[in-house]
Structure formats: C-alpha cells, structure tokens
Design an enzyme around this catalytic site. Sequence first.
Site, mmCIF file in Angstrom:
data_model
loop_
_atom_site.group_PDB
_atom_site.id
_atom_site.type_symbol
_atom_site.label_atom_id
_atom_site.label_comp_id
_atom_site.label_asym_id
_atom_site.label_seq_id
_atom_site.Cartn_x
_atom_site.Cartn_y
_atom_site.Cartn_z
ATOM 1 N N HIS A 232 0.809 -1.238 0.000
ATOM 2 C CA HIS A 232 0.000 0.000 0.000
ATOM 3 C C HIS A 232 0.839 1.284 0.000
ATOM 4 O O HIS A 232 0.778 2.091 0.933
ATOM 5 C CB HIS A 232 -0.999 0.017 1.152
ATOM 6 C CG HIS A 232 -0.521 -0.535 2.469
ATOM 7 N ND1 HIS A 232 0.662 -0.159 3.040
ATOM 8 C CD2 HIS A 232 -1.089 -1.432 3.313
ATOM 9 C CE1 HIS A 232 0.797 -0.804 4.185
ATOM 10 N NE2 HIS A 232 -0.250 -1.587 4.369
ATOM 11 N N ASP A 305 -6.011 -4.541 0.415
ATOM 12 C CA ASP A 305 -5.930 -4.348 1.876
ATOM 13 C C ASP A 305 -7.324 -4.413 2.494
ATOM 14 O O ASP A 305 -7.700 -3.577 3.324
ATOM 15 C CB ASP A 305 -5.225 -3.041 2.253
ATOM 16 C CG ASP A 305 -4.729 -3.071 3.699
ATOM 17 O OD1 ASP A 305 -4.951 -4.089 4.387
ATOM 18 O OD2 ASP A 305 -4.136 -2.075 4.140
ATOM 19 N N GLY A 324 -8.950 0.590 8.839
ATOM 20 C CA GLY A 324 -9.181 -0.355 7.745
ATOM 21 C C GLY A 324 -10.643 -0.467 7.378
ATOM 22 O O GLY A 324 -11.524 -0.166 8.183
HETATM 23 O O1 DOR Z 1 -5.777 0.005 8.046
HETATM 24 C C1 DOR Z 1 -5.220 -1.067 8.217
HETATM 25 N N1 DOR Z 1 -5.891 -2.124 8.725
HETATM 26 N N2 DOR Z 1 -3.915 -1.192 7.924
HETATM 27 C C2 DOR Z 1 -3.217 -2.278 8.273
HETATM 28 O O2 DOR Z 1 -2.050 -2.310 8.014
HETATM 29 C C3 DOR Z 1 -3.854 -3.384 9.013
HETATM 30 C C4 DOR Z 1 -5.295 -3.418 8.737
HETATM 31 C C5 DOR Z 1 -6.057 -4.349 9.655
HETATM 32 O O3 DOR Z 1 -5.617 -5.465 9.845
HETATM 33 O O4 DOR Z 1 -7.111 -3.945 10.150
HETATM 34 ZN ZN ZN Z 2 -3.106 -4.798 5.419
#
Ligand code: DOR
Ligand code: ZN
Length: 421
Positions: A232, A305, A324
């Site tokens: 990313h 992601d 996330g």
């Molecule tokens: O926003 C994110 N969520 N970035 C990450 O690197 C991990 C991911 C998660 O596992 O929720």
């Molecule tokens: Zn990730």
Amino acid sequence: MKKLLKNCLTADGKVDILIENDKYKAISKVGEISEDVDEIINFEGKIVIPAMTDPHVHVRDLEQSDKEDWESCSNAALKNGITTIFDMPNTIPPTIDWDSLLLKQKMAEKSLIDYKLFLGVDPDNLIELDSILSANLNEIAGIKLFLASSSQNEIIDDKITLQNLFRIAKSHNLVITVHTELQRCLDQVDLGKDEYDATDHNNLRPRKCAIEGLKLILDVAANIGTEIVICHVSTKEELELIAKSKKKGQQVYCEVTPHHLLLDESKTKEFGNWAKVNPPLRTKEDNEALLAGIKSGVVDFIGTDHAPHKLEEKSRAYLESPSGFPGVETALPALIDLMLNNKITLKELVQLTSTNINKLYKIDKEMKIGNKVNLVVIDPKEKTIIDVKNFVSKAKYSPFEGSVFQGKIVDVIYTGKTEKQ
Ligand code: DOR
Ligand code: ZN
C-alpha cells in the site's frame, strides 16, 4: 461439455474462447473455431479479463470471525471478480508458528477460491519460522512484516532482527512483504491537540514515517539481496524511491490499493472513521502520482488491503476505532471505471490485477490452453453503484459508499480451485 464464448474483447484483442470440461481448449480469432459445441454464449460488446489475484486481504476468522470469515470473505471476493486471495497473518491468534499455521490452514479450507497465506514474524522465534519455510508448503505466500502497529501485529524495526529475517527469507527464495510505516517515527508525532478525529489521521501518521521506514527496508533488502514487496504505497516520495531502487536493479515490487489511488484525505470529512486506514488516505497530488506510477510501470500490482472491522467498532470515537475497511467488493469496479474513463488501458488493468502478481508468485491462472477457466465478464455500458447494504462481506461500510462506477461485472466464470498453486 463444450462451451463457446464468442466475441470476447480481451487485452489481446477480440477472440472466441472454447471451453471443454471447465478448461480452456482454444482461444482464437473470432470465427476461427468451428467445433460442435453444447452451448454458445455471445459476449459481443463485453470485455473479458482474467479474474484478479489480490495479494493483500485480512480474512480474519478464528477469534475474529465476527468481523469476517473465510466463507464470507471468499464469497465477497468471488462475486466481484477476485479468485485468489493472500491472507494476512495479523489474526487472533497471529500466524507465526506451526500451531497457529495449522489452525489457519483448517479455517482456510472453507475458502471458495484459491488462496495463499502469509506468515507473520515473532522476533523471538525466527527458528520456528525457518522450520516452517523449510517445509516448502505451497500455500505459503511469504512473510509479512510490519514496521508499525496497525491491528494486532508484531512490530519489528531493529536492524539486527531485520537482517536475520531477511537472510532467512533469502535462503528460502521468498519475498518479504512490508508495511513500511515506522513505529518509532509515529511515536514522535505530537500535534498538541486536546481532541482528535478522523480528519487528523493523515497528520498523526504522517507521510515521513512511511518514507523513513521504506528507506530502512530498501537498505536492508539491498544489502542482503532479499526480494521485497512494498505494501500500500501511498505517497509520491515512496514511489520515487521505489523507482530509483528499481532502476539500480533492486528486486522491489510496488503494491498500490484502490483507495490510495483514488481517494484523498478529504474522505475523512465525509465518512469519518469509515475512511480511517493505515497508511492514511493522503492528498490529490499523491493520487495523481500513483496513477503516473501505473503509467510508467513502477506500480506492479493492486492489493485491496481488505481490512474488515465491525460497524460498531468503526462507530467509536476516532482514537478507539480500528483502521481499515473492506476492499474486495469495490476494487475491480473502481479499476474498471478507471479503465473505461481511459485513465488506464485494458492491458494495464490486466497487468495490475493478475499478470504481474501471478508471475511473481508463480501462480498459473492465465487465460491459456489447459488452464481452468477463470474469467470476469464486464458490461462497459452498465454502471455499478456502491451500496454497502449489498456487501457480501460482514463489514458493511466503505469510503467508496455511493460511488457510481462505469461498467459492471456481469459474470465471473470460475471453475473451481486450481489443483496446485
Ligand atoms: O488500516 C489497516 N488495517 N492497515 C493495516 O495495516 C492493518 C489493517 C487491519 O488489519 O485492520
Ligand atoms: Zn493490510
């Protein structure tokens, strides 16, 4: 059973595709296949691409099956043209030793599509990691390394451990995939405010920390000769550093997410924590730089992601809300729109979503004679409206909510898991 798909517009021109017993039997110029078939489907006016391989998915399951599980995740992916996913190791328990790997393997059997698993790193247990890698398991994608904390992950940022880890990966001919935001840099950030909300996220996890971590990793990897994937990539500067390293001959690959490519930090005003993600959404200038990186060939592939959390968790106050959001249901629709708006070519779309990633991980799912059929059919005239209520994923929220994308996936022809990946 023989099927003929007629008039398919592919990245290599318009073709007819003959399928026999779920495999490609012939791919020829339109009108050249004259065999008797059981069924003819006319795809005149439709675009046909190989289904996507997504190298960056947090499937969760295990103790977080309320967020997502292998069935819901793979189903969401499959419906949206993704037929291979690589699962991330920051699960509960984390995938860092034999016991946790066996648990994960058991869960992953529920997958409706092909998959690979990343191993995480326990800095005190590199010997066990080495032993797992020595088993040469086909479903192991490689090692995922986090230089900063995000969701339940170990952080490794001291040079000696990194060097040891990189030597292990090199000795097994494996790629290390890195989240480059650097924790010790993030720890120094102090905006001096009393209260924070999602609009502060990009300042609290500033670009300089992703850049600093990237420099560290490029350096360690170059000295040991380990192949790396930078996950990313979100800023112009990272892209420039990667371009420079590639020019020098370093084997470094660049992953970009649809959200860092298409959304900027203003989405945090509109969507609050729904748009909270690590690394953060950056600026319009970064969006443009990433697109330019696709055009110049620095960007190798797209990873979603996909990082599902519970809606209730995303509704908490900013500092308590996890980072996330789900991505497998918006990725191809967003990229198809980009292609239909002439920002990327059909060839680039295919390279970014299947060719390059499959080549790196030796996944043989291309559109070629003998392979199982693995296709996405797109109607360029229809539209796709992103409506989180219709998500198959358990995570029903997205900063792409309400987006109207040109083009629609009208069929995914996937004839089952590939025997040996
Ligand atoms: O926003 C994110 N969520 N970035 C990450 O690197 C991990 C991911 C998660 O596992 O929720
Ligand atoms: Zn990730």
